[in-house]
Design a protein around this motif. Structure first.
Motif, PDB file in Angstrom:
ATOM      1  N   LEU A   1       0.811  -1.216   0.000  1.00  0.00           N
ATOM      2  CA  LEU A   1       0.000   0.000   0.000  1.00  0.00           C
ATOM      3  C   LEU A   1       0.850   1.275   0.000  1.00  0.00           C
ATOM      4  O   LEU A   1       0.521   2.223  -0.721  1.00  0.00           O
ATOM      5  CB  LEU A   1      -0.967  -0.004   1.186  1.00  0.00           C
ATOM      6  N   PRO A   2       1.937   1.362   0.803  1.00  0.00           N
ATOM      7  CA  PRO A   2       2.774   2.564   0.702  1.00  0.00           C
ATOM      8  C   PRO A   2       3.323   2.784  -0.710  1.00  0.00           C
ATOM      9  O   PRO A   2       3.427   3.926  -1.169  1.00  0.00           O
ATOM     10  CB  PRO A   2       3.907   2.290   1.698  1.00  0.00           C
ATOM     11  N   MET A   3       3.671   1.706  -1.405  1.00  0.00           N
ATOM     12  CA  MET A   3       4.181   1.836  -2.770  1.00  0.00           C
ATOM     13  C   MET A   3       3.123   2.388  -3.701  1.00  0.00           C
ATOM     14  O   MET A   3       3.399   3.240  -4.554  1.00  0.00           O
ATOM     15  CB  MET A   3       4.669   0.467  -3.266  1.00  0.00           C
ATOM     16  N   LEU A   4       1.873   1.924  -3.532  1.00  0.00           N
ATOM     17  CA  LEU A   4       0.788   2.420  -4.377  1.00  0.00           C
ATOM     18  C   LEU A   4       0.439   3.862  -4.047  1.00  0.00           C
ATOM     19  O   LEU A   4       0.140   4.662  -4.949  1.00  0.00           O
ATOM     20  CB  LEU A   4      -0.446   1.530  -4.204  1.00  0.00           C
ATOM     21  N   LEU A   5       0.501   4.217  -2.779  1.00  0.00           N
ATOM     22  CA  LEU A   5       0.153   5.580  -2.378  1.00  0.00           C
ATOM     23  C   LEU A   5       1.200   6.594  -2.821  1.00  0.00           C
ATOM     24  O   LEU A   5       0.873   7.775  -3.007  1.00  0.00           O
ATOM     25  CB  LEU A   5      -0.020   5.649  -0.856  1.00  0.00           C
ATOM     26  N   ARG A   6       2.444   6.152  -2.998  1.00  0.00           N
ATOM     27  CA  ARG A   6       3.488   7.088  -3.436  1.00  0.00           C
ATOM     28  C   ARG A   6       3.231   7.628  -4.834  1.00  0.00           C
ATOM     29  O   ARG A   6       3.817   8.646  -5.221  1.00  0.00           O
ATOM     30  CB  ARG A   6       4.854   6.390  -3.413  1.00  0.00           C
ATOM     31  N   ALA A   7       2.368   6.934  -5.597  1.00  0.00           N
ATOM     32  CA  ALA A   7       2.061   7.408  -6.943  1.00  0.00           C
ATOM     33  C   ALA A   7       1.268   8.707  -6.929  1.00  0.00           C
ATOM     34  O   ALA A   7       1.306   9.474  -7.896  1.00  0.00           O
ATOM     35  CB  ALA A   7       1.291   6.333  -7.717  1.00  0.00           C
TER      36      ALA A   7
ATOM     37  N   GLY B   1       0.135   4.127   4.693  1.00  0.00           N
ATOM     38  CA  GLY B   1       0.121   2.744   4.243  1.00  0.00           C
ATOM     39  C   GLY B   1      -0.213   1.756   5.340  1.00  0.00           C
ATOM     40  O   GLY B   1      -1.158   0.966   5.212  1.00  0.00           O
ATOM     41  N   PRO B   2       0.517   1.741   6.473  1.00  0.00           N
ATOM     42  CA  PRO B   2       0.177   0.811   7.563  1.00  0.00           C
ATOM     43  C   PRO B   2      -1.219   1.043   8.132  1.00  0.00           C
ATOM     44  O   PRO B   2      -1.894   0.086   8.529  1.00  0.00           O
ATOM     45  CB  PRO B   2       1.259   1.103   8.618  1.00  0.00           C
ATOM     46  N   LEU B   3      -1.653   2.311   8.158  1.00  0.00           N
ATOM     47  CA  LEU B   3      -2.990   2.600   8.669  1.00  0.00           C
ATOM     48  C   LEU B   3      -4.054   1.984   7.776  1.00  0.00           C
ATOM     49  O   LEU B   3      -5.001   1.348   8.261  1.00  0.00           O
ATOM     50  CB  LEU B   3      -3.191   4.111   8.768  1.00  0.00           C
ATOM     51  N   PHE B   4      -3.902   2.142   6.464  1.00  0.00           N
ATOM     52  CA  PHE B   4      -4.867   1.560   5.534  1.00  0.00           C
ATOM     53  C   PHE B   4      -4.817   0.031   5.572  1.00  0.00           C
ATOM     54  O   PHE B   4      -5.851  -0.635   5.388  1.00  0.00           O
ATOM     55  CB  PHE B   4      -4.591   2.050   4.110  1.00  0.00           C
TER      56      PHE B   4
END
Length: 306
Positions: free
Chosen positions: A261-267, A278-281
């Motif tokens: 998720l952190p990798m996807l959110l960095r976009a 990311g960890p929260l989601f």
């Protein structure tokens, strides 16, 4: 995102799920069979982790450390069952929650008195400290493979015990109709005591195995208790099979979510924000999974009571 990275996180998720199963299996047996909600179960997990870490440091034998951790935790659980839990068996769940929550507070303070407030180092066994190349290009820690194997073996043994042995038959009989089982000569009280101690042993085993890959610290039992309760709800109260399936699902959702998720959110977000969200989601995804299951299966995936 590469296939090797995804496979590695998949194995991590399965390992975490199997350790969750060891903890949740004890919870589901005690709650589903004895109708006792024991929040102090996480403290038994913490006890296993601390005793195993200390014993491993002093003896150098990881196997002996695990056996000692399980033994000490079972003795503690026997005292807890004799001094407190027997007084709670006929009380409502609110009384059980309040009393066992008090045990959590006492256990945390006792750990601080014995080991101090700082985390304790739990060394990885020297023979298992290196990686093993599972497939070409995927070196995976040997110790994590041992965790996977141990989790599968314990799950199989527990399934056979509950469903294919005379002891398991008596446990199920006592849970279904205690007065009738007692009339048939089954010592339900002794059976339930054994179930409680078995749950404690499983929690201690999970703590001892997880020690080298997580922080052995005060409060670690409460941290893992929440996912274990989610597993209990998703799998169905009293169902070992449900706890196994649910633990694997929760372990995969949590681990893969935290990894990707952190990798996807960095976009779309700044890197620092993506790392925080990311960890929260991923944690929210675990609860979302529980909500989806309860919408379609209100009693859980494999509820024994159903």
């Amino acid at each position: 995102m590469t296939g090797i990275l995804f496979l590695e996180q998949l194995l991590n998720g399965l390992g975490f799920g199997l350790m969750l199963f060891l903890l949740a299996a004890g919870l589901t047996l005690v709650f589903g069979i004895m109708d006792v909600l024991n929040l102090a179960h996480g403290s038994l997990f913490m006890s296993g982790a601390y005793v195993a870490a200390q014993a491993h440091q002093q003896s150098g034998s990881f196997v002996a450390a695990i056996l000692l951790a399980v033994l000490v935790t079972v003795i503690v659980a026997a005292l807890l069952e004799f001094l407190l839990m027997r007084q709670l068996y006929k009380r409502d769940h609110l009384a059980q929650v309040l009393a066992t929550f008090g045990v959590i507070l006492v256990a945390d303070d006792l750990v601080k008195m014995i080991w101090g407030p700082s985390p304790v180092m739990a060394p990885t066994p020297a023979a298992l400290s290196g990686p093993i190349e599972i497939i070409d290009g995927l070196p995976y820690p040997a110790y994590r493979l041992v965790i996977l194997g141990a989790g599968v073996l314990v799950a199989l043994a527990l399934y056979l015990l509950v469903n294919h042995t005379r002891v398991g038959m008596r446990v199920r009989a006592g849970a279904s109709d205690r007065p009738m089982a007692e009339l048939m000569g089954v010592h339900v009280g002794r059976i339930f005591n054994g179930v409680f101690l078995l749950g404690a042993a499983l929690a201690a085993l999970a703590g001892a195995l997880m020690g080298p890959i997580v922080a052995v610290q005060v409060g670690m039992g409460e941290q893992i208790l929440i996912p274990a309760l989610v597993v209990l709800v998703i799998g169905g109260i009293g169902s070992v099979r449900g706890a196994f399936v649910a633990a694997l699902l929760v372990g995969l959702v949590d681990t893969i979510g935290r990894a990707f998720l952190p990798m996807l959110l960095r976009a779309t977000l700044p890197p620092a924000t993506a790392a925080d969200l990311g960890p929260l989601f991923a944690e929210v995804a675990m609860y979302a999974l529980m909500v989806v299951v309860l919408i379609f299966r209100p009693s859980g995936l494999f509820s024994a009571r159903a």
